[in-house]
Write an enzyme that holds these catalytic residues in place. Structure first.
Site, PDB file in Angstrom:
ATOM      1  N   SER A   1       0.812  -1.216   0.000  1.00 60.50           N
ATOM      2  CA  SER A   1       0.000   0.000   0.000  1.00 60.50           C
ATOM      3  C   SER A   1       0.847   1.267   0.000  1.00 60.50           C
ATOM      4  O   SER A   1       1.612   1.506  -0.922  1.00 60.50           O
ATOM      5  CB  SER A   1      -0.964  -0.038   1.192  1.00 60.50           C
ATOM      6  OG  SER A   1      -1.915   0.988   1.125  1.00 60.50           O
TER       7      SER A   1
ATOM      8  N   ASP B   1      -2.353   6.431  -3.482  1.00 59.95           N
ATOM      9  CA  ASP B   1      -1.223   5.779  -2.829  1.00 59.95           C
ATOM     10  C   ASP B   1      -0.681   4.690  -3.754  1.00 59.95           C
ATOM     11  O   ASP B   1      -1.145   4.527  -4.878  1.00 59.95           O
ATOM     12  CB  ASP B   1      -1.625   5.215  -1.459  1.00 59.95           C
ATOM     13  CG  ASP B   1      -2.631   4.087  -1.551  1.00 59.95           C
ATOM     14  OD1 ASP B   1      -3.325   3.981  -2.584  1.00 59.95           O
ATOM     15  OD2 ASP B   1      -2.734   3.295  -0.594  1.00 59.95           O
TER      16      ASP B   1
ATOM     17  N   ASP C   1      -0.865   1.500  -4.090  1.00 60.01           N
ATOM     18  CA  ASP C   1      -1.691   0.436  -4.679  1.00 60.01           C
ATOM     19  C   ASP C   1      -3.054   0.930  -5.146  1.00 60.01           C
ATOM     20  O   ASP C   1      -3.879   0.138  -5.605  1.00 60.01           O
ATOM     21  CB  ASP C   1      -1.846  -0.735  -3.706  1.00 60.01           C
ATOM     22  CG  ASP C   1      -2.771  -0.435  -2.539  1.00 60.01           C
ATOM     23  OD1 ASP C   1      -2.844   0.732  -2.116  1.00 60.01           O
ATOM     24  OD2 ASP C   1      -3.416  -1.372  -2.041  1.00 60.01           O
TER      25      ASP C   1
ATOM     26  N   ASP D   1      -5.756   2.278  -3.652  1.00 57.82           N
ATOM     27  CA  ASP D   1      -7.038   2.185  -2.950  1.00 57.82           C
ATOM     28  C   ASP D   1      -7.318   3.399  -2.070  1.00 57.82           C
ATOM     29  O   ASP D   1      -8.368   3.491  -1.449  1.00 57.82           O
ATOM     30  CB  ASP D   1      -7.147   0.886  -2.139  1.00 57.82           C
ATOM     31  CG  ASP D   1      -6.125   0.777  -1.018  1.00 57.82           C
ATOM     32  OD1 ASP D   1      -5.282   1.686  -0.876  1.00 57.82           O
ATOM     33  OD2 ASP D   1      -6.170  -0.235  -0.283  1.00 57.82           O
TER      34      ASP D   1
END
EC number: 5.4.2.10
Length: 445
Positions: free
Chosen positions: A103, A240, A242, A244
């Site tokens: 993340s 960010d 990733d 999400d």
């Protein structure tokens, strides 16, 4: 059962240290394959997507080998936002989807999270079964699985994102600066917004395996704020690593966080989309956000921190909107999990429909000053039964005089305790947070 590997958001840690090693990922792929194939009928395929960390390639290969050894077919998506993996898992009717990502963390970390065939995160009981299976010796299946690359996975997800907007929606005349954090959205987000008509200036879209989230993205938006002002752009949008999470920057360079974005989406739904049945936030959601929703007549509830708990409460209450101040936003009327691009589009739909600048719309809610300090802890601590810490918490609450909140929360993904103080006076809040953090640090050292 006491968990050895899975935390609140999958498995995460420092690359090269257990369990974030190639040999563990091989065993994890096998264990997950055995559990999921034994539990469900239907598709024999599991999809794998990843962000842009250099370690993702070796972990992809290790997971792939383990799954194939368990008799599972593997679909390789390549770099793909976490919510994109969730979406493609549904549309391919795959047994599950696996995301290789840490993340918003630095490239030195990596992790694994699983989605079920319905595009939602695996329930705790399945993660527990995978942990149990990991204790068993690895046995090769009679019939090995096969692996293949999924063609145009990015294009499929881009079309899905655009398709969530109403017919005729466009962003013509709008200048957007898009910060992709050198992460999984780098080749997707700029295309989504430009294909909808926006003039897009993409930044931090050159991943090299080690620069993900470095000085950029939703957790470090300063460069985006400067670029928006420098270019005279209408808005800035930061994801960010990733994809999400999302935060915005208004035309004045001011940051607009997840609470404010949720408020804007809720206000739009209340007036133009048949009403907003309610919003789920978390223990970290700003009290001013709750008050702003109350003025609009929109119910609000707090879940534990973590998007899986937000989604669980949304399901329990039958509500369609929820999220965190970090920028995890879930719009369950269009998708199954937190999705930065989808959430950004929902905010842009609200802005264009309301016909006002973001800077003005966000003033509908007045955030209370909130200070959060991360305190490192060497090992898990029982904060609730630590007398020194609890005395300090009570004293802090007394000083706030009933006009604020205090929250201590161990992170589910990092060895830190988050010390949060919220109140009406910014200087007092900062001072109290620092005092409390010092007590917590001393008590845990």
């Amino acid at each position: 059962m006491t968990r050895k590997y899975f935390g609140t958001d999958g498995i995460r840690g420092l690359v090269g240290e257990g369990p974030i090693t190639p040999d563990f990922m091989l065993k994890l792929g096998w264990a997950a394959g055995r559990v999921l194939m034994d539990r469900f009928d239907g598709s024999n395929m599991i999809l794998i997507g990843k962000d842009t960390r250099i370690s993702g390639y070796m972990f992809e290969s290790a997971l792939q080998a383990g799954l194939i050894n368990a008799g599972v077919d593997v679909g390789l998506l390549g770099p793909m936002p976490t919510p994109g993996v969730a979406y493609l898992t549904r549309t391919f009717q795959a047994q599950a989807g696996i995301v290789i990502s840490a993340s918003h963390n630095s490239y030195v970390d990596n992790g694994i999270k699983f989605f079920g065939g319905n595009g939602t995160k695996l329930p705790d009981d399945l993660e527990d079964l995978i942990e149990k299976q990991l204790e068993q010796p690895m046995v090769t299946a009679e019939k090995l699985g096969k692996a293949k690359r999924i063609q145009d996975a990015s294009g499929r997800y881009i079309e899905f994102c655009k398709g969530t907007m109403p017919w005729g929606f466009n962003l013509k005349g709008m200048h957007l600066v898009i910060d992709c954090a050198h992460g999984a959205t780098y080749n997707i987000a700029p295309n989504v917004f430009s294909e909808l008509g926006a003039h897009v200036t993409p930044i931090f879209v050159d991943p090299n395996g080690t620069n993900i989230n470095r000085g950029c993205g939703s957790t470090k938006p300063e460069a985006l704020q400067e670029k928006v002002v420098e270019l005279g752009a209408d808005l800035g949008i930061a994801f960010d690593g990733d994809g999400d999470r999302v935060v915005f920057v208004d035309h004045k360079g001011e940051l607009v966080d997840g609470d404010e974005l949720l408020y804007i989406i809720a206000a739009y739904q209340q007036e133009y989309a048949g009403g907003c049945d309610g919003v789920v936030g978390t223990l970290m959601s700003n009290f001013g956000f709750e008050l702003g929703l109350k003025k609009l007549g929109i119910p609000f509830a707090r879940a534990k921190v973590g998007d899986r708990y937000v989604i669980e409460m949304m399901r329990e209450r039958g509500w369609r909107l929820g999220g965190e101040n970090s920028g995890h936003i879930v719009c369950s009327n269009v998708t199954t999990t937190g999705d930065g691009i989808i959430s950004a589009l929902q905010v842009l739909l609200a802005i264009t429909t309301l016909g006002q600048k973001l800077h003005k719309i966000k003033k509908g809610m007045a955030k209370l000053p909130q200070v959060m300090i991360n305190v490192h802890m060497a090992k898990r601590a029982d904060l609730a039964n630590n007398e020194t810490i609890q005395r300090a918490v009570k004293l802090t609450e007394e000083k706030l005089g009933g006009s604020g909140r205090v929250l201590l929360r161990p992170s589910g993904t990092e060895p830190v305790v988050r010390v949060m103080v919220e109140g009406e006076d910014k200087a007092q809040v900062k001072e109290l947070a620092q005092e409390l953090a010092s007590v917590v640090e001393a008590a845990l050292s």
